[in-house]
Design an enzyme around this catalytic site. Structure first.
Site, PDB file in Angstrom:
ATOM      1  N   THR A 181       0.836  -1.191   0.000  1.00 53.47           N
ATOM      2  CA  THR A 181       0.000   0.000   0.000  1.00 53.47           C
ATOM      3  C   THR A 181       0.874   1.245   0.000  1.00 53.47           C
ATOM      4  O   THR A 181       2.048   1.191   0.377  1.00 53.47           O
ATOM      5  CB  THR A 181      -0.910   0.029   1.239  1.00 53.47           C
ATOM      6  OG1 THR A 181      -0.081   0.052   2.417  1.00 53.47           O
ATOM      7  CG2 THR A 181      -1.821  -1.180   1.286  1.00 53.47           C
ATOM      8  N   LYS A 438     -14.137  17.998   9.776  1.00 53.57           N
ATOM      9  CA  LYS A 438     -15.172  18.038  10.808  1.00 53.57           C
ATOM     10  C   LYS A 438     -15.143  19.420  11.453  1.00 53.57           C
ATOM     11  O   LYS A 438     -14.271  19.729  12.255  1.00 53.57           O
ATOM     12  CB  LYS A 438     -14.924  16.940  11.846  1.00 53.57           C
ATOM     13  CG  LYS A 438     -15.043  15.536  11.232  1.00 53.57           C
ATOM     14  CD  LYS A 438     -14.496  14.460  12.137  1.00 53.57           C
ATOM     15  CE  LYS A 438     -14.536  13.105  11.421  1.00 53.57           C
ATOM     16  NZ  LYS A 438     -13.845  12.062  12.153  1.00 53.57           N
ATOM     17  N   TRP A 443     -19.875  17.822   8.740  1.00 56.36           N
ATOM     18  CA  TRP A 443     -18.847  17.199   7.906  1.00 56.36           C
ATOM     19  C   TRP A 443     -18.775  17.950   6.582  1.00 56.36           C
ATOM     20  O   TRP A 443     -19.785  18.120   5.897  1.00 56.36           O
ATOM     21  CB  TRP A 443     -19.175  15.729   7.643  1.00 56.36           C
ATOM     22  CG  TRP A 443     -18.789  14.819   8.767  1.00 56.36           C
ATOM     23  CD1 TRP A 443     -18.465  15.164  10.036  1.00 56.36           C
ATOM     24  CD2 TRP A 443     -18.693  13.395   8.710  1.00 56.36           C
ATOM     25  NE1 TRP A 443     -18.179  14.053  10.785  1.00 56.36           N
ATOM     26  CE2 TRP A 443     -18.308  12.942   9.987  1.00 56.36           C
ATOM     27  CE3 TRP A 443     -18.898  12.451   7.709  1.00 56.36           C
ATOM     28  CZ2 TRP A 443     -18.124  11.600  10.290  1.00 56.36           C
ATOM     29  CZ3 TRP A 443     -18.709  11.109   8.006  1.00 56.36           C
ATOM     30  CH2 TRP A 443     -18.323  10.688   9.290  1.00 56.36           C
TER      31      TRP A 443
END
Length: 542
Positions: A181, A438, A443
């Site tokens: 990854t 946030k 949001w």
């Protein structure tokens, strides 16, 4: 009629992908820059010679074979020869830091390393720490460089090797590939896939691109393919396997140079590519004012496709759509193709769907869920995390049971992506869990803001991040690179005024408009060309 015997237990292995492509189009071309041009028959022979050569230096079932290379015909040969032997192909991310490259190679326990001469200095710096490596092979377009590392050179090995290597009928659950990854925090994590997963992924992606009525961005046997997602990154999204199965002409660009990419598209008649937004942006920026790339189809993944970038591409004759996946998912999960009920939409309305994350491809079960595992309402406002099931997802993070448990919590693979769903079932990612802003109990989607800001004519590139705010927790900050002709001519207030139009249209709330907008010369990127939001937060959170 044959007497006796029992049914043949057919296994889904990569050998069958290659052999069908060669049978279907033996004289089809494979091109590497302006340096190499050969046929599928030649590819087939070279894959056999490579396997023979690797066997001679000790590669056998289970051996980890690392490759450090640009996008070349040689890499394509490794895509098949190594896993078809039963060995494991480790696609090393050459854009990681030296420390992380060393970590991934040690963690993988690589035994044989195929290295492009450009990365030879890098390997020579860490060779003494690569305890498990027994042999190195140099890949070069020129003469063999002087090095104490090895006297083995790829092309010379192939010339001397037998073309009669017999690939075994492997168990389809044999591990084929290994990658890592590319997150911006923590060590890279190992993900791996077996033959069955790769074959099923190949078949599903081929079906998705060729069988459905929406041919805006299709992929069929008469196409010409050139990857612009690095071959070290989740098998170049698995598309080289699809291309080989279909027997299409394949063009490999080597190191990515925007002007060369544009020239290859025109000279070789390339009709399909895939890349992250930053690569497409680079190619568009390299075009002359009146230059077009008509007939080129591009699938954008890795990051959200901003609408402004999509419109710029379309102006240049490029057809564009979105796809979605992750290192952990082999990778393709969704493609933004149009369902039957959407085909009659106007071109302007269709673009709104092509820039969405997309609809799950065959055999992918995708949910967008809240913390209580309830699915979000399909109203494009209710947000949740994307979780998935499919036949080609990594079973675990290699040697990391703790992170594996988090990844597969509840029996679904957790993507860490926050999304909404529309009434037609199309998913649209609004942020990463770690990147959603946030602010004062609300949001705010950084990706939505990026897409809207990108439609301003002065904006070349944009990133939005949340930075700490004493009163509201976080507030959005927009970081913008302007086009050369607009340098010094666009202000913070003008960008805010541009966003207020979308406030009036109800696309965002006034609260989402960034308090601060910063103009920069360059936005930092990760090893695979994505915007590095962690670096931006560090830069502007002081």
């Amino acid at each position: 009629m044959l007497a006796g015997g029992s049914m043949y237990d057919f296994q889904l292995i990569l050998k069958h992908v290659l052999e069908h492509g060669v049978r279907w189009a033996p004289k089809q071309e494979i091109v590497y820059r302006d340096l190499v041009r050969y046929t599928y028959e030649d590819l087939y022979e070279r894959v056999h010679r490579l396997a023979s050569a690797l066997e001679e230096i000790g590669v056998k079932k289970g051996t980890k074979v690392a490759v450090l290379d640009w996008d070349t015909h040689r890499y394509l040969e490794c895509y098949f020869a190594v896993p078809m032997m039963g060995a494991i192909l480790h696609n090393v991310n050459v854009r990681l830091s030296l420390e992380d490259i060393l970590y991934t190679m040690k963690h993988a326990e690589d035994e044989v390393v195929l290295v492009n001469r450009e990365f030879l200095p890098l390997i020579e710096k860490i060779k003494d720490k690569l305890d498990t490596v027994k042999n190195y092979v140099i890949l070069t377009d020129d003469e063999m460089p002087e090095t104490d590392l090895t006297d083995l050179e790829y092309e010379e090995m192939l010339k001397k090797a037998s073309k009669d290597y017999e690939f075994p009928d492997l168990d389809e659950k044999t591990t084929a590939t290994l990658g890592y990854t590319t997150g911006t925090t923590g060590r890279p994590k190992g993900v791996y896939f077996n033959h069955r997963q790769l074959v099923l992924h190949t078949l599903a992606v081929a079906l998705e691109f060729a069988a459905y009525e929406d041919y805006w961005v299709s992929f069929r046997s008469n196409d010409v393919y050139m990857p612009l997602t690095p071959m070290f990154h989740v098998h170049a999204w698995g598309i080289p396997y699809v291309a080989t199965l279909l027997g299409v002409k394949q063009v490999y660009p080597g190191r990515y140079e925007p002007r060369r990419i544009a020239e290859l598209v025109k000279k070789e008649g390339v009709t399909l590519s895939h890349c992250v937004p930053t690569i497409l942006n680079m190619v568009l920026s390299a075009l002359k004012e009146d230059e077009r790339l008509d007939g080129w189809k591009v699938v954008i993944g890795g990051s959200k496709l901003p609408k402004g970038l999509a419109l710029k591409a379309i102006e240049k004759g490029i057809k564009i759509t979105s796809g979605y996946g992750m290192s952990e998912t082999c990778p393709v999960l969704t493609i933004a193709k149009l369902k039957p009920e959407l085909l009659s939409l106007s071109d302007e309305e269709k673009i709104e769907y092509y820039v969405k994350t997309g609809f799950p491809i065959p055999f992918v079960y995708l949910r967008v869920v809240k913390e209580d595992w309830k699915d979000v309402e399909p109203n494009e406002r209710d947000m949740g995390e994307i979780v998935v099931r499919a036949p080609w997802l990594t079973p675990e993070y290699l040697k990391d049971p703790e992170k594996t448990k988090e990844l597969w919590e509840g029996g679904w693979l957790h993507t860490g992506d926050i999304a909404v769903v529309d009434k037609h079932g199309y998913v649209n990612i609004v942020d990463r869990i770690k990147d959603v802003i946030k602010s004062g109990g609300e949001w705010i989607s950084s990706l939505t803001l990026e897409s809207l800001i990108s439609t301003h004519p002065a904006v070349q590139e944009v990133a939005v991040v949340g930075i700490p705010d004493e009163k509201w927790g976080e507030r959005p900050l927009a970081v913008i690179v302007v086009k050369k002709e607009f340098e010094g001519k666009v202000s913070e207030e003008e960008i805010k005024k541009h966003l207020m139009k979308f406030v009036e249209e109800g696309k965002i709330t006034k609260w989402a408009v960034p308090d601060k907008i910063v103009f920069v010369n360059e936005i930092p990127k990760t090893s695979v060309g994505k915007i590095n939001k962690r670096a931006l937060k560090d830069m502007f959170s002081g």
